[in-house]
Design a protein around this motif. Sequence first.
Motif, short mmCIF file in Angstrom:
data_model
loop_
_atom_site.label_atom_id
_atom_site.label_comp_id
_atom_site.label_asym_id
_atom_site.label_seq_id
_atom_site.Cartn_x
_atom_site.Cartn_y
_atom_site.Cartn_z
N GLN A 330 0.83 -1.20 0.00
CA GLN A 330 0.00 0.00 0.00
C GLN A 330 0.87 1.26 0.00
O GLN A 330 0.60 2.23 -0.74
N ASP A 331 1.91 1.26 0.81
CA ASP A 331 2.80 2.42 0.89
C ASP A 331 3.53 2.65 -0.43
O ASP A 331 3.62 3.79 -0.92
N PHE A 332 4.08 1.59 -1.00
CA PHE A 332 4.88 1.75 -2.20
C PHE A 332 4.02 2.15 -3.40
O PHE A 332 4.46 2.91 -4.27
N GLU A 333 2.79 1.67 -3.45
CA GLU A 333 1.87 2.11 -4.50
C GLU A 333 1.59 3.60 -4.35
O GLU A 333 1.51 4.34 -5.34
N ALA A 334 1.44 4.06 -3.11
CA ALA A 334 1.20 5.49 -2.87
C ALA A 334 2.41 6.32 -3.32
O ALA A 334 2.26 7.38 -3.94
N CYS A 335 3.61 5.83 -3.02
CA CYS A 335 4.81 6.56 -3.42
C CYS A 335 4.93 6.60 -4.94
O CYS A 335 5.34 7.63 -5.52
N GLU A 336 4.57 5.50 -5.59
CA GLU A 336 4.63 5.46 -7.06
C GLU A 336 3.57 6.37 -7.68
O GLU A 336 3.78 6.88 -8.79
#
Length: 380
Positions: A330-336
């Motif tokens: 969830q975090d890495f999708e948000a960063c992307e």
Amino acid sequence: MTTHRVSPSLIATLPGRYYTDPEIFRQEQRHLFESLWFCAVRSADLDAPGTFRTVQVGRESVVVVRNRSGELRAFLNVCRHRGARLCTEESGRIRRSLQCPYHAWTYDLDGKLIAAPNLIRMPDVDRVEYGLIGVALREWLGYAWVCLADEPPSFEETVRGAAVERLGDAAAIGHYGAENLALGKRISYDVRANWKLIVENFMECYHCATIHPELTDVLPEFADGYAAQYYVGHGAEFGEDIKGFTVDGSAGFGRLPQVTDDQDRRYYAITVKPTVFVNLVPDHVIVHRMFPLAEDRTVVECDWLYAPEVVASGADVSKSVELFHRVNTQDFEACERTQPAMGSRAYRRGGVLVPNEHHIGIFHEWIVERLGGGHAGPVH
């Protein structure tokens, strides 16, 4: 440049170019990754003499190897003859020595030059002077940390000090015995985002209620938007009906032996600048290590560590792994989702931080200072 005026309750972020400019990333490689302590490899991964792993640290390839005495050594992964890369694989085991595949210059596992074609005809060649370039190495929490600087900064102040600063107690992190834990699971994530976006995301929980339903079920106070790192010494408490740090709140494993009553049923998060996150819960430890490869690409390696008997027994760790794996995803999708906008003119002067994100501003100030103040341009 015109000052970016914001409301009194808000503070400005770094401008978008800090996340997209290859030159700024190059300066970060030089002034951060190549100058500070960098968490390179889990010590237990190199479990026998001759085992090695290569790691990208800034612009340099570093090889970490266990020598014949069982100690870890680190070197620049470069032959002293003509500069060929010695180890081209990410990991492996060397029988006796490190040999350059180009001209067969050969080094022992302590970096000394021990053989080369026609070396006997060059009696003036100092085997130590022309050995591999060593890299400073320290072990902590069961990991090998390396530093490429000629004069490394204090490990106690810049690495161990991060735990003290966060937990408020020098002994607190030691209660988890991370150096004695076993690897239960490792997942590598290739994130198409700047490394600083990942750090900023980890430091705040303003987003938790929006994208982390499983985490806020386990840690209800995170739904209020305040990250555990916002308060020194505070660990987010498990929900009343939560039995363990698992994806469904079910029981995990027995409390680690030295974890105190005050630490029980709590989650602590530590950022060790620039590239490490340590997550502490009563029955396991989660360590994130970031490997920034470009201004818009970061590999994150995440380890779940448990008591050795838990791993040896073949116990099912999937429920505890799944909780933070979902958080990571969830975090890495948000960063992307954020990375493309860093190049937008809408973000030319940056964004803003709300009051419970203001501690991220300290991270931004640290970045600007490490890069030489106005070196990469003013923050506002």
